[in-house]
Motif scaffolding. Structure first.
Motif, PDB file in Angstrom:
ATOM      1  N   LYS A   1      -4.631  -4.602  -2.281  1.00  0.00           N
ATOM      2  CA  LYS A   1      -5.705  -4.027  -1.465  1.00  0.00           C
ATOM      3  C   LYS A   1      -5.323  -2.629  -0.982  1.00  0.00           C
ATOM      4  CE  LYS A   1      -8.400  -4.907   2.759  1.00  0.00           C
ATOM      5  NZ  LYS A   1      -8.053  -3.634   3.446  1.00  0.00           N
ATOM      6  N   ILE A   2      -4.077  -2.460  -0.564  1.00  0.00           N
ATOM      7  CA  ILE A   2      -3.617  -1.156  -0.093  1.00  0.00           C
ATOM      8  C   ILE A   2      -3.729  -0.120  -1.200  1.00  0.00           C
ATOM      9  CG2 ILE A   2      -1.546   0.136   0.612  1.00  0.00           C
ATOM     10  CD1 ILE A   2      -0.779  -2.356   2.287  1.00  0.00           C
TER      11      ILE A   2
ATOM     12  N   ALA B   1      -8.529  -0.068   9.620  1.00  0.00           N
ATOM     13  CA  ALA B   1      -8.039  -0.892   8.514  1.00  0.00           C
ATOM     14  C   ALA B   1      -6.561  -1.226   8.668  1.00  0.00           C
ATOM     15  CB  ALA B   1      -8.282  -0.173   7.189  1.00  0.00           C
ATOM     16  N   GLN B   2      -5.762  -0.237   9.072  1.00  0.00           N
ATOM     17  CA  GLN B   2      -4.320  -0.422   9.034  1.00  0.00           C
ATOM     18  C   GLN B   2      -3.757  -1.135  10.260  1.00  0.00           C
ATOM     19  OE1 GLN B   2      -1.910   2.788   7.588  1.00  0.00           O
ATOM     20  NE2 GLN B   2      -3.462   3.516   6.176  1.00  0.00           N
TER      21      GLN B   2
ATOM     22  N   LYS C   1     -11.688   5.073  10.165  1.00  0.00           N
ATOM     23  CA  LYS C   1     -11.660   4.025   9.135  1.00  0.00           C
ATOM     24  C   LYS C   1     -10.222   3.630   8.808  1.00  0.00           C
ATOM     25  CE  LYS C   1     -12.941   3.208   4.285  1.00  0.00           C
ATOM     26  NZ  LYS C   1     -13.530   3.818   3.059  1.00  0.00           N
TER      27      LYS C   1
ATOM     28  N   ASP D   1      -7.563   0.622  -1.657  1.00  0.00           N
ATOM     29  CA  ASP D   1      -8.143   1.314  -0.504  1.00  0.00           C
ATOM     30  C   ASP D   1      -7.618   2.743  -0.381  1.00  0.00           C
ATOM     31  OD1 ASP D   1      -9.481  -1.016   0.052  1.00  0.00           O
ATOM     32  OD2 ASP D   1      -8.277  -1.535   1.816  1.00  0.00           O
ATOM     33  N   GLN D   2      -6.308   2.881  -0.513  1.00  0.00           N
ATOM     34  CA  GLN D   2      -5.734   4.192  -0.241  1.00  0.00           C
ATOM     35  C   GLN D   2      -5.934   5.166  -1.394  1.00  0.00           C
ATOM     36  OE1 GLN D   2      -2.189   4.487   2.032  1.00  0.00           O
ATOM     37  NE2 GLN D   2      -2.522   2.575   3.107  1.00  0.00           N
TER      38      GLN D   2
ATOM     39  N   GLU E   1      -3.652  -4.812   9.679  1.00  0.00           N
ATOM     40  CA  GLU E   1      -2.656  -5.123   8.651  1.00  0.00           C
ATOM     41  C   GLU E   1      -1.247  -5.145   9.238  1.00  0.00           C
ATOM     42  OE1 GLU E   1      -5.197  -3.339   4.842  1.00  0.00           O
ATOM     43  OE2 GLU E   1      -3.422  -2.269   5.555  1.00  0.00           O
TER      44      GLU E   1
ATOM     45  N   HIS F   1      -0.525   8.532   2.156  1.00  0.00           N
ATOM     46  CA  HIS F   1      -1.173   7.495   1.349  1.00  0.00           C
ATOM     47  C   HIS F   1      -0.495   7.347  -0.015  1.00  0.00           C
ATOM     48  CE1 HIS F   1      -4.193   6.656   4.221  1.00  0.00           C
ATOM     49  NE2 HIS F   1      -5.252   6.574   3.427  1.00  0.00           N
TER      50      HIS F   1
ATOM     51  N   ALA G   1      -8.686   5.261  -3.084  1.00  0.00           N
ATOM     52  CA  ALA G   1     -10.059   5.708  -2.833  1.00  0.00           C
ATOM     53  C   ALA G   1     -10.084   6.742  -1.710  1.00  0.00           C
ATOM     54  CB  ALA G   1     -10.946   4.521  -2.488  1.00  0.00           C
ATOM     55  N   GLU G   2      -9.293   6.505  -0.664  1.00  0.00           N
ATOM     56  CA  GLU G   2      -9.244   7.453   0.459  1.00  0.00           C
ATOM     57  C   GLU G   2      -8.573   8.769   0.047  1.00  0.00           C
ATOM     58  OE1 GLU G   2      -9.233   3.990   3.935  1.00  0.00           O
ATOM     59  OE2 GLU G   2      -7.378   5.054   3.445  1.00  0.00           O
TER      60      GLU G   2
END
Length: 200
Positions: A184-185, A92-93, A88, A188-189, A96, A159, A191-192
């Protein structure tokens, strides 16, 4: 190795853009914005400042190392949840990176450096959350549960560094798209990070 790993994650067009930008030579001229040199003039109407350009360059390098780390999990991780998370992150990255490379071209700035086969980029080791060459070698040489624990611990720190960089962009950048990506980063990060801490 970094290009091989990016090739798996990037669509063909985005990959071409990334590699073409990475192959560009320097020797540019001033864009009228203070700071880094450019390879060409900015596109007409381009809205950006030095914070935007620094974010695109530095986060590209930061993401490259994360892609290398994540690609290792496919063969070395034991926990399928770690493999899933790594896939994932890579998916995603990598796109980007291509997006930020396109911005640097549009802004007439130098392309971001390309990480070597171990995910290392000379001169960028001090960025928040970046792993050292020794860290990357140790990760690449580990397998199984030891890899899982090392990957999660390292990626949490990685992260957290990216979140710090993205928050600086949100505060100081001028380009709406770059600020949106930074937002967004962060989401997202963060949450990760929560997911990885739970896995540990």
């Amino acid at each position: 190795m970094i290009r091989t790993m990016l090739r798996r994650a990037l669509p063909a067009g985005a990959l071409f853009l990334t590699l073409a930008v990475a192959a560009c030579s320097g020797g540019g001229h001033s864009t009228g914005h203070s700071g880094a040199e450019s390879t060409t003039s900015p596109s007409p109407g381009a809205v950006f400042n030095d914070a935007d350009a620094a974010f695109a360059e530095h986060m590209s390098v930061h993401h490259q190392q994360a892609v290398v780390m994540s690609a290792l999990a496919a063969e070395r991780a034991a926990d399928p949840r770690v493999k899933e998370l790594a896939a994932k992150i890579e998916a995603a990255q990598a796109p980007e990176i291509a997006t930020m490379a396109a911005w640097l071209v549009d802004w007439g700035r130098q392309p971001a450096p390309t990480a070597d086969g171990h995910g290392d980029v000379s001169g960028h080791e001090s960025m928040p959350g970046m792993m050292s060459a020794a860290d990357m070698t140790k990760l690449a040489e580990s397998t199984g549960k030891a890899f899982d624990n090392m990957f999660l611990t390292m990626m949490i720190a990685h992260h957290e560094g990216a979140v710090t960089m993205a928050q600086e962009q949100i505060a100081n950048g001028a380009n709406p798209s770059a600020k949106a990506l930074a937002t967004k980063i962060v989401a997202d990060q963060q949450a990760e990070i929560a997911t990885m801490k739970a896995l540990l």
